[in-house]
Design a protein around this motif. Structure first.
Motif, PDB file in Angstrom:
ATOM      1  N   ASN A  98       0.828  -1.211   0.000  1.00 32.66           N
ATOM      2  CA  ASN A  98       0.000   0.000   0.000  1.00 32.66           C
ATOM      3  C   ASN A  98       0.859   1.256   0.000  1.00 32.66           C
ATOM      4  O   ASN A  98       0.542   2.249  -0.678  1.00 32.66           O
ATOM      5  N   ARG A  99       1.941   1.209   0.729  1.00 30.82           N
ATOM      6  CA  ARG A  99       2.854   2.360   0.808  1.00 30.82           C
ATOM      7  C   ARG A  99       3.466   2.656  -0.552  1.00 30.82           C
ATOM      8  O   ARG A  99       3.517   3.819  -0.992  1.00 30.82           O
ATOM      9  N   GLY A 100       3.921   1.609  -1.239  1.00 26.86           N
ATOM     10  CA  GLY A 100       4.498   1.797  -2.565  1.00 26.86           C
ATOM     11  C   GLY A 100       3.486   2.349  -3.542  1.00 26.86           C
ATOM     12  O   GLY A 100       3.801   3.220  -4.362  1.00 26.86           O
ATOM     13  N   ALA A 101       2.252   1.841  -3.470  1.00 26.43           N
ATOM     14  CA  ALA A 101       1.197   2.329  -4.363  1.00 26.43           C
ATOM     15  C   ALA A 101       0.869   3.786  -4.082  1.00 26.43           C
ATOM     16  O   ALA A 101       0.707   4.594  -5.015  1.00 26.43           O
ATOM     17  N   ALA A 102       0.774   4.137  -2.801  1.00 26.19           N
ATOM     18  CA  ALA A 102       0.468   5.526  -2.432  1.00 26.19           C
ATOM     19  C   ALA A 102       1.566   6.459  -2.913  1.00 26.19           C
ATOM     20  O   ALA A 102       1.291   7.553  -3.430  1.00 26.19           O
ATOM     21  N   ASP A 103       2.816   6.051  -2.765  1.00 25.07           N
ATOM     22  CA  ASP A 103       3.934   6.878  -3.230  1.00 25.07           C
ATOM     23  C   ASP A 103       3.911   7.046  -4.743  1.00 25.07           C
ATOM     24  O   ASP A 103       4.363   8.077  -5.269  1.00 25.07           O
ATOM     25  N   GLY A 105       1.232   7.292  -6.454  1.00 24.77           N
ATOM     26  CA  GLY A 105       0.097   8.140  -6.798  1.00 24.77           C
ATOM     27  C   GLY A 105      -1.111   7.417  -7.348  1.00 24.77           C
ATOM     28  O   GLY A 105      -1.986   8.050  -7.967  1.00 24.77           O
ATOM     29  N   VAL A 106      -1.203   6.092  -7.125  1.00 20.72           N
ATOM     30  CA  VAL A 106      -2.375   5.350  -7.585  1.00 20.72           C
ATOM     31  C   VAL A 106      -3.253   5.002  -6.384  1.00 20.72           C
ATOM     32  O   VAL A 106      -2.846   5.153  -5.231  1.00 20.72           O
ATOM     33  N   THR A 107      -4.458   4.529  -6.648  1.00 16.74           N
ATOM     34  CA  THR A 107      -5.367   4.190  -5.568  1.00 16.74           C
ATOM     35  C   THR A 107      -4.833   3.008  -4.778  1.00 16.74           C
ATOM     36  O   THR A 107      -4.487   1.959  -5.332  1.00 16.74           O
ATOM     37  N   SER A 108      -4.758   3.180  -3.474  1.00 17.30           N
ATOM     38  CA  SER A 108      -4.232   2.174  -2.558  1.00 17.30           C
ATOM     39  C   SER A 108      -5.395   1.678  -1.698  1.00 17.30           C
ATOM     40  O   SER A 108      -5.889   2.388  -0.831  1.00 17.30           O
ATOM     41  N   GLN A 119      -6.456  -5.100  14.884  1.00 22.40           N
ATOM     42  CA  GLN A 119      -5.282  -4.940  14.044  1.00 22.40           C
ATOM     43  C   GLN A 119      -5.306  -3.570  13.381  1.00 22.40           C
ATOM     44  O   GLN A 119      -4.360  -2.822  13.448  1.00 22.40           O
ATOM     45  N   GLY A 120      -6.422  -3.225  12.766  1.00 18.42           N
ATOM     46  CA  GLY A 120      -6.563  -1.914  12.146  1.00 18.42           C
ATOM     47  C   GLY A 120      -5.911  -1.851  10.784  1.00 18.42           C
ATOM     48  O   GLY A 120      -5.038  -2.654  10.443  1.00 18.42           O
ATOM     49  N   LEU A 121      -6.353  -0.878   9.999  1.00 23.13           N
ATOM     50  CA  LEU A 121      -5.795  -0.682   8.665  1.00 23.13           C
ATOM     51  C   LEU A 121      -4.535   0.165   8.732  1.00 23.13           C
ATOM     52  O   LEU A 121      -4.406   1.039   9.593  1.00 23.13           O
ATOM     53  N   ASN A 122      -3.623  -0.092   7.815  1.00 23.38           N
ATOM     54  CA  ASN A 122      -2.369   0.654   7.814  1.00 23.38           C
ATOM     55  C   ASN A 122      -2.593   2.076   7.285  1.00 23.38           C
ATOM     56  O   ASN A 122      -3.597   2.349   6.608  1.00 23.38           O
ATOM     57  N   PRO A 123      -1.687   2.990   7.589  1.00 22.53           N
ATOM     58  CA  PRO A 123      -1.902   4.403   7.244  1.00 22.53           C
ATOM     59  C   PRO A 123      -1.712   4.747   5.773  1.00 22.53           C
ATOM     60  O   PRO A 123      -1.903   5.905   5.386  1.00 22.53           O
ATOM     61  N   TYR A 124      -1.352   3.768   4.934  1.00 18.41           N
ATOM     62  CA  TYR A 124      -1.096   4.054   3.517  1.00 18.41           C
ATOM     63  C   TYR A 124      -2.282   3.661   2.626  1.00 18.41           C
ATOM     64  O   TYR A 124      -2.184   3.699   1.413  1.00 18.41           O
ATOM     65  N   VAL A 125      -3.389   3.322   3.260  1.00 19.84           N
ATOM     66  CA  VAL A 125      -4.620   3.001   2.541  1.00 19.84           C
ATOM     67  C   VAL A 125      -5.418   4.285   2.341  1.00 19.84           C
ATOM     68  O   VAL A 125      -5.639   5.036   3.289  1.00 19.84           O
ATOM     69  N   ASP A 126      -5.826   4.568   1.099  1.00 22.99           N
ATOM     70  CA  ASP A 126      -6.674   5.735   0.888  1.00 22.99           C
ATOM     71  C   ASP A 126      -8.113   5.364   0.509  1.00 22.99           C
ATOM     72  O   ASP A 126      -8.981   6.242   0.445  1.00 22.99           O
ATOM     73  N   LEU A 127      -8.366   4.084   0.268  1.00 22.17           N
ATOM     74  CA  LEU A 127      -9.725   3.594   0.091  1.00 22.17           C
ATOM     75  C   LEU A 127      -9.849   2.351   0.960  1.00 22.17           C
ATOM     76  O   LEU A 127      -9.191   1.338   0.705  1.00 22.17           O
ATOM     77  N   GLU A 128     -10.678   2.445   1.990  1.00 22.43           N
ATOM     78  CA  GLU A 128     -10.719   1.360   2.958  1.00 22.43           C
ATOM     79  C   GLU A 128     -12.120   0.790   3.124  1.00 22.43           C
ATOM     80  O   GLU A 128     -13.121   1.493   3.029  1.00 22.43           O
TER      81      GLU A 128
END
Length: 229
Positions: A98-103, A105-108, A119-128
């Motif tokens: 997700n981090r690589g995708a966010a960097d 600039g694509v939908t993560s 557990q929770g979602l990681n901070p690099y998710v922009d659509l959850e």
């Protein structure tokens, strides 16, 4: 202080110890399952992801490990190739992809699932999306991915991988590309599939041949292009 284990919705549904409760609340739980499907479909359809790759991998991958760096690089290369990236939204290899995708600039996308411990979602998710039921989450992975990359992982990764393979083998879905990243990690599995399952006639050699096993991320991304819509 010991964290108290929660009973998940999957357990309420599947564990026979909860049979009486299920009988009393069956209709309500069916409606809840339906609602999860509707929310997932509506959210992901509205996102218009285009070509997207599902990335499987271990939540236990350490942030300072080479595997984490590899996962982040994979997410970035998929993004540079124009793919959205879909993971289980958790830590470890999922977070890295997700981090690589966010960097890039694509939908993560992160498709989380309820677990006995938070557990929770990681901070690099922009659509959850968070699901109570594993099987609903699997449908979303399979419906909205045009290919899959499996990084080193455990039972969850194996479950997702073989679910994908089974649907292709049984022709329940069209064929899509699957890449296993890490020859040292996956090589023993492939040897066993060929030496035991294929040799014993339990699966056809073509069923194994559809798996690309590689250490080359560019090769893996190019393989994903064979499934682009």
């Amino acid at each position: 202080m010991t964290e108290q284990r929660r009973v998940t919705e999957d357990e309420h549904l599947l564990d026979l110890r909860h049979r009486e409760e299920w009988k009393q609340k069956a209709a309500w739980r069916v409606m809840k399952i339906q609602a999860e499907f509707v929310e997932g479909f509506e959210t992901l359809e509205a996102a218009d992801l285009g070509a997207a790759i599902g990335v499987y991998g271990s939540a236990r991958t350490e942030v300072d490990s080479e595997e984490y760096k590899l996962s982040a690089e994979l997410g970035g290369k998929l993004g540079e190739a124009g793919y959205s990236v879909i993971t289980g939204g958790g830590p470890g290899a999922m977070e890295a992809a997700n981090r690589g995708a966010a960097d890039a600039g694509v939908t993560s996308v992160g498709l989380g699932v309820e677990l006995p411990f938070e557990q929770g979602l990681n901070p690099y998710v922009d659509l959850e999306l968070n699901f109570h039921y594993y099987f609903v989450r699997k449908v979303m992975f399979l419906k909205y991915s045009t290919g899959f990359c499996a990084l080193p992982g455990g039972f969850g990764t194996m479950d997702e991988l073989f679910e994908s393979l089974t649907l292709v083998q049984s022709q329940k879905v069209g064929s899509f590309p699957i890449a296993l990243i890490g020859t040292a990690y996956w090589g023993g599995l492939i040897d066993w599939l060929r030496g035991t399952m294929v040799a014993d006639g339990k699966v056809h050699p073509d069923d194994v041949d559809q798996l690309l096993v590689t250490d080359d991320l560019d090769e893996a991304v190019a393989h994903m292009d064979t499934g682009r819509l």
